[in-house]
Design a protein around this motif. Structure first.
Motif, PDB file in Angstrom:
ATOM      1  N   ALA A   1     127.658  19.992 -28.181  1.00 43.00           N
ATOM      2  CA  ALA A   1     126.817  19.995 -29.378  1.00 43.00           C
ATOM      3  C   ALA A   1     125.876  21.192 -29.372  1.00 43.00           C
ATOM      4  N   GLN A   2     125.560  21.682 -30.549  1.00 43.00           N
ATOM      5  CA  GLN A   2     124.586  22.760 -30.700  1.00 43.00           C
ATOM      6  C   GLN A   2     123.184  22.207 -30.938  1.00 43.00           C
TER       7      GLN A   2
ATOM      8  N   LYS B   1     132.075  10.627 -29.159  1.00 43.21           N
ATOM      9  CA  LYS B   1     133.140  11.596 -28.873  1.00 43.21           C
ATOM     10  C   LYS B   1     133.574  11.558 -27.415  1.00 43.21           C
TER      11      LYS B   1
ATOM     12  N   ASN C   1     131.681  18.157 -32.718  1.00 43.36           N
ATOM     13  CA  ASN C   1     130.711  18.640 -31.735  1.00 43.36           C
ATOM     14  C   ASN C   1     129.398  17.883 -31.789  1.00 43.36           C
ATOM     15  N   GLU C   2     128.924  17.540 -32.979  1.00 45.24           N
ATOM     16  CA  GLU C   2     127.629  16.894 -33.112  1.00 45.24           C
ATOM     17  C   GLU C   2     127.720  15.373 -32.995  1.00 45.24           C
TER      18      GLU C   2
ATOM     19  N   GLU D   1     122.726  17.132 -26.849  1.00 48.52           N
ATOM     20  CA  GLU D   1     123.657  16.045 -27.138  1.00 48.52           C
ATOM     21  C   GLU D   1     122.910  14.795 -27.612  1.00 48.52           C
TER      22      GLU D   1
ATOM     23  N   ASP E   1     135.814  22.287 -26.203  1.00 46.97           N
ATOM     24  CA  ASP E   1     134.963  22.995 -27.161  1.00 46.97           C
ATOM     25  C   ASP E   1     134.190  21.998 -28.026  1.00 46.97           C
ATOM     26  N   ALA E   2     133.649  20.968 -27.382  1.00 50.05           N
ATOM     27  CA  ALA E   2     132.985  19.873 -28.093  1.00 50.05           C
ATOM     28  C   ALA E   2     131.517  19.741 -27.736  1.00 50.05           C
TER      29      ALA E   2
END
Length: 262
Positions: free
Chosen positions: A225-226, A67, A2-3, A29, A222-223
């Protein structure tokens, strides 16, 4: 995953217009950007060379941990997106001239397209017209020289205004009330175009739509970024100092460019 960062590239600085839209929509992101300035403009290059360059840059960005990839270039999308999707497993977002929204927006029934020669000659663009134009008349105009102006950071002034007047005049004479900016460099010329064009002419580009498509694909996987996002990294295959000189005009915030040998 994700990050991990998102990789974006174009033939030069034009894709920064798309990068801005991505950062605005997806502020968490981390972003990587390659300006293939050593080969700008793509619009006059053979499709085989563009495909070769696109694959080499994609490999570089994936080696940096990207990604997902965004081809922030209409010409590169037309020439290379199918090849990249066949060779690499990550989401790959391309872009194309905004024919569909333009045909929905026009009231006069005439849409003009400003684009590079490579985009206008591509089979992908021909398919877009077949799919969406319908009864709308689409008038195309190749624009040699505009990409080079933006690369120099020349977004206004006599030379830019003369080129824009030359390229838009036949479109206006044809009755267009909607104008597609079919190259990622051209959104940087919006202020100059707005001064030149009648107020009723609507300008359309696809940068925001590309950002939304990227968000949708990352959400599917579900990728997303937080955050927080890492500082944006930029590379140039040409003169990195030249890229740094124009960055204050095209990109908000402090950024430096690294040299890229690919």
């Amino acid at each position: 995953m994700n990050e991990a960062p998102v990789g974006v590239f174009d033939s030069g600085v034009g894709g920064l217009s798309v990068l801005r839209e991505i950062r605005q929509l997806l502020p968490t992101e981390s972003l990587l950007y390659v300006a293939d300035s050593g080969f700008v403009p793509y619009g006059e290059k053979p499709p085989e060379l563009i495909c070769q360059r696109s694959r080499a840059i994609a490999e570089f960005l994936l080696a940096q941990g990207a990604k997902a990839l965004v081809l922030a270039c209409n010409t590169a999308t037309a020439a290379a997106v199918a090849d990249l999707r066949a060779h690499f497993p990550v989401p790959i977002i391309g872009m194309e001239p905004a024919v569909k929204p333009a045909t929905l927006a026009t009231r006069s029934g005439v849409v003009g397209v400003l684009a590079t020669t490579g985009t206008l000659r591509s089979a992908r663009f021909a398919a877009l017209l077949d799919r969406f134009a319908g009864s709308v008349k689409v008038v195309t105009q190749p624009c040699p020289g505009l990409v080079e102006c933006v690369e120099r950071g020349e977004l206004s002034g006599p030379q830019v205004n003369a080129l824009l007047a030359r390229y838009t005049q036949p479109l206006l004479e044809a009755g267009c009330d909607t104008l597609i900016l079919g190259c990622t460099h051209y959104p940087f010329l919006r202020p100059a175009l707005r001064q030149l064009l009648p107020s009723h002419v609507h300008l359309v580009d696809t940068g925001a739509a590309v950002a939304r498509q990227l968000r949708a694909r990352l959400a599917e996987l579900d990728a997303l970024a937080q955050g927080p996002a890492q500082p944006t990294r930029l590379w140039s295959s040409g003169d990195a100092t030249a890229l740094e000189r124009v960055l204050p005009l095209l990109w908000e915030g402090n950024a430096t460019a690294e040299s890229l040998s690919v």
